[in-house]
Write an enzyme that holds these catalytic residues in place. Structure first.
Site, PDB file in Angstrom:
ATOM      1  N   ASP A 474       0.648  -1.232  -0.049  1.00  0.00           N
ATOM      2  CA  ASP A 474       0.026   0.060   0.142  1.00  0.00           C
ATOM      3  C   ASP A 474       0.767   1.412  -0.126  1.00  0.00           C
ATOM      4  OD1 ASP A 474      -2.477  -1.009   0.115  1.00  0.00           O
ATOM      5  OD2 ASP A 474      -2.538  -1.318   2.364  1.00  0.00           O
TER       6      ASP A 474
HETATM    7  C1  GLC Z   1      -1.620  -4.055   5.221  1.00  0.00           C
HETATM    8  C2  GLC Z   1      -2.822  -3.918   4.299  1.00  0.00           C
HETATM    9  C3  GLC Z   1      -2.864  -4.872   3.166  1.00  0.00           C
HETATM   10  C4  GLC Z   1      -1.451  -4.606   2.383  1.00  0.00           C
HETATM   11  C5  GLC Z   1      -0.429  -4.577   3.406  1.00  0.00           C
HETATM   12  C6  GLC Z   1       1.075  -4.062   2.920  1.00  0.00           C
HETATM   13  O1  GLC Z   1      -1.985  -5.276   5.851  1.00  0.00           O
HETATM   14  O2  GLC Z   1      -3.982  -4.275   5.007  1.00  0.00           O
HETATM   15  O3  GLC Z   1      -3.957  -5.008   2.395  1.00  0.00           O
HETATM   16  O4  GLC Z   1      -1.223  -5.580   1.592  1.00  0.00           O
HETATM   17  O5  GLC Z   1      -0.477  -3.759   4.618  1.00  0.00           O
HETATM   18  O6  GLC Z   1       0.954  -3.012   2.370  1.00  0.00           O
END
Ligand code: GLC
Length: 784
Positions: A474
């Site tokens: 993210d």
């Molecule tokens: C958090 C989010 C997930 C994402 C991860 C890495 O766990 O919920 O969707 O893939 O972060 O950024």
């Protein structure tokens, strides 16, 4: 330092000191009504949606931490002293204390001056309410005159409004008491209500917080408890509570049980009828037994006996239990994700289905169907949705050009394929499901086809997938407005998804689709290998100026974990590249607490990379151990046949291994956490965001389907282990399509992988067939 231990026999984790470094929590409920219960009774409840139907309050970022909660106060009428069986909030030093977290229930027990208070919290029969089953025992040979107070602080349904619009919220809510039931109406005119009830004779009650607590006091010294009685307050505004006080006079060695019920009612007129069957201690106990039976059956779908006790503990109990919790709540509601903004993640939930598929494929199918309904007609998907309202959206990540994440839709393919393998329900592929416009429908297979097409149609200068807002990571926000940034990871995930569709359509004899997907796969695979091989590993992405990320050319972020593991999972790397890139993971990214997400970490903010550079070096996606990614490395190692190395990676992050190190680790040793601060952080080894993480589902998959190698096939059960070479073998029981398979794996030559023969019910076979439901069979797998 130890705060507790695993009680293997009772399938509980027992906490023996209340002052854990963070609240060590459990979940009650099955995904509709439920909540969080900490080891000192802290936590809160909600109905279906913690953002829009919050039942009780919780104060985040609060000191003293972890308040309020579901509190029982016990008061000695003669001395006026009072205390809680769970230590908080009064914090009187107890003569003994324990918290037993079990599957779907928590028992807090405390003893003070010869009185034992024991309270069990759970949600019975998936109802919209929870039971607090209290037992008070006098262990002394003399009578004791006591009072019991039970207490919960209500919340306005919309938990954000509860904080934001105090003017409105605090004028329109009201509380009432009648016939043993306190009702709290967030909107005084509405039919629905929260309630707190008991069948026990009520001495006094409060429905108003200020009246119960006293305005300048806290949960640690409430006025009502200090004075030895509530004031029978009716709340006409301000803040609502449910508080009961009753006399409990116990003779020598006598005990008494009282049931309290806290919950949500669609229509306040029906509360009494709804809870009637649960109010007696006998009925409440029977409901708890049913809950335990449910979990026995659930975990019984897969049980293993390997030479590694820690693995057995997690595969048989804790990992399975955590998977059900992530399936219920995605990343929506924990102590770290506050149940306010995020909703249920599409990519998250799709992955979460993989961890429960063997146990509750029917429920997984229901969730997958909801996720497919989050797809746009062009194949991409919402990033998240809210379960109560069904509304979805893209969340609040930085957005310059795109309103989509590059990976959300692709995970749907993996989830559907896993469902079909588990059940053989090929009819699902032809089922018609609406897109998120709520008017256009397509079959499930068409939804998957559109998902793949979307990525195919959105490629950048290197012919690989555009990055969109971000991919699985993210915080990798590469789009600065030009719209040409690309994600190598998403391209590899696309290859995996295409390969799964080729496998599925091949099995179904859909030749044309197979050829189409093969073409798409080949093109993407070639494009990745042409643009993204860096010599010793794969690059991770290209930024909006076309510059590589995760390359030896970079000063920071030279190597990222996901573009190595997924090069193997996505069948992108040839044998030579695969073994090189996985070796680089071991060399540059591994540490004693787990494999870090990338290295070296960024040390300053960089607009061309976005969120990842806002974290200090070693934290979260910026060089932290983002545990979700570790099982992908294990699976990749297993695909390459490296059972010993995969098992080392598996073992080093088993939460139970940190039990004696909890002072540093801080979070619960019975569930995986989302991240551990990495080797570049001054607090290397500290865990955060326990419970809700894709780590749960993927470790379940890595352990059961890859290390032990027991996985569903379209027309068979596969047993293809890749274990530590020192193992003599292992045993397992797997229920698959209604058949019980008792499996025995023998490893006479101490190899890691490779099967020389399979014997089913005494006869050698090529594959393990799907037998008639209701039968049991003995499978012996002999390794090479
Ligand atoms: C958090 C989010 C997930 C994402 C991860 C890495 O766990 O919920 O969707 O893939 O972060 O950024």
């Amino acid at each position: 330092m130890r705060y507790g231990y695993f009680d293997r026999k009772n399938k509980e984790y027992v906490i023996t000191r209340p002052d854990t470094p963070t609240p060590w929590i459990n979940y009650i409920g099955s995904g509709a009504y439920g909540g969080i219960v900490s080891n000192t009774g802290g936590g809160y409840s909600f109905h279906k949606d913690p953002q829009n139907r919050r039942v009780t309050r919780y104060r985040y970022n609060n000191i003293p931490m972890d308040r309020p909660g579901r509190y029982i106060y016990i008061r000695d009428k003669e001395t006026g002293e009072y205390w809680n069986p769970g230590y908080q909030p009064v914090q009187r030093k107890l003569d003994s204390y324990s918290c037993r977290h079990g599957m779907g229930y928590t028992v807090l027990a405390g003893e003070y001056r010869g009185v034992v208070g024991e309270v069990t919290y759970f949600v019975p029969d998936n109802k919209d309410f929870e039971i607090w089953h209290l037992k008070v025992s006098n262990t002394r040979a003399v009578a004791q005159k006591l009072q019991v107070f039970a207490y919960a602080e209500f919340c306005f349904w919309q938990a954000i409004m509860d904080q934001q619009n105090v003017d409105w919220v605090q004028q329109i809510n009201q509380g009432r008491f009648e016939d043993g039931i306190i009702t709290y109406y967030p909107h005084y005119i509405s039919d629905n209500a929260a309630f707190f009830a008991t069948a026990e004779e009520v001495g006094s009650y409060d429905t108003n917080l200020e009246a119960f607590m006293g305005k300048y006091r806290s949960e640690g010294n409430p006025l009502a408890v200090e004075q030895g009685g509530c004031s029978n307050s009716i709340s006409y505004r301000m803040n609502g509570v449910g508080a009961f006080c009753m006399d409990v006079d116990l003779g020598a060695r006598e005990e008494k049980e009282i049931v309290f019920i806290l919950g949500f009612a669609e229509d306040r007129k029906n509360i009494k009828a709804d809870i009637g069957a649960y109010l007696t201690p006998e009925n409440s106990k029977a409901a708890l037994d049913r809950l335990k039976a449910y979990w026995k059956n659930y975990t019984g779908k897969l049980s293993v006996e390997t030479p590694d006790e820690d693995m057995n503990l997690f595969v048989n109990i804790w990992n399975q239990y955590q998977c059900k919790t992530t399936f219920n709540w995605s990343r929506f509601v924990s102590l770290y994700q506050l149940g306010l903004g995020r909703g249920m993640g599409i990519r998250d939930s799709a992955q979460d289905t993989l961890g429960v598929m063997h146990a509750i494929p029917g429920e997984a199918k229901e969730l997958i169907t909801k996720l497919l309904q989050c797809q746009y007609t062009d194949g991409r998907a919402y990033h998240l949705f809210f379960p109560l309202t069904g509304e979805g959206g893209q969340g609040d990540a930085p957005v310059k050009l795109f309103d989509w994440y590059s990976d959300d839709h692709l995970w749907l393919i993996l989830a559907v394929n896993a469902y079909v393998k588990e059940t053989g329900d090929f009819g699902f592929l032809n089922q018609s499901v609406l897109y998120n416009d709520k008017t256009t429908s397509a079959t499930v297979l068409e939804h998957l086809d559109m998902a793949l097409n979307f990525t195919n149609n959105n490629r950048g200068p290197n012919n690989i997938a555009l990055a969109g807002r971000a991919d699985w990571n993210d915080t990798l926000n590469l789009d600065t407005g030009k719209g040409i940034a690309e994600s190598v990871f998403t391209s590899m995930l696309y290859c995996r998804a295409a390969a799964e569709l080729i496998e599925l359509c091949g099995y179904l004899g859909k030749q044309e689709l197979c050829e189409k997907y093969q073409g798409m796969f080949d093109e993407m695979r070639n494009a990745i290998n042409e643009s993204s091989w860096d010599g010793e590993w794969y690059k991770r992405a290209f930024d909006d100026c076309g510059q590589p990320i995760g390359s030896r050319e970079n000063k920071f972020g030279k190597i990222f974990i996901n573009s190595q593991s997924w090069a193997v999972l996505g069948r992108v790397a040839d044998a030579e590249k695969a073994s090189k890139c996985m070796e680089s993971v071991g060399r540059y990214l591994n540490s004693k607490f787990g494999i870090v997400a990338m290295y070296p970490s960024y040390t300053e903010y960089d607009d061309t990379k976005g969120g990842v550079t806002t974290y200090p070096p070693g934290a979260k996606e910026n060089g932290g151990i983002f545990l979700h990614t570790n099982p992908w490395v294990m699976i990749a190692e297993i695909i390459l046949g490296h059972g010993d190395r995969a098992f080392e990676y598996y073992s080093q992050i088993l939460p139970g291994k940190r039990n004696d190190d909890a002072e540093l680790y801080e979070v619960e040793p019975y569930v995986y956490c989302q991240n551990i601060l990495g080797k570049e952080h001054p607090q290397f080894g500290v865990g955060r965001n326990s419970w809700l993480s894709g780590t749960a589902a993927w470790n379940m998959v890595a352990a059961s389907q890859y290390i032990l190698g027991i996985r569903a096939g379209y027309d068979r059960l596969v047993v293809d282990p890749c274990i530590p070479s020192k193992w003599q073998g292992f045993k397992a029981t797997r229920k698959f399509r209604g058949v019980i398979y008792n499996i025995e794996v023998q490893n006479p030559n101490r190899v890691s992988c490779g099967v020389s023969k399979i014997i089913v019910d005494g006869a050698e076979v090529e594959k393990i067939p799907v037998f008639k439901a209701g039968t049991a069979h003995h499978v012996v797998v002999v390794m090479k």
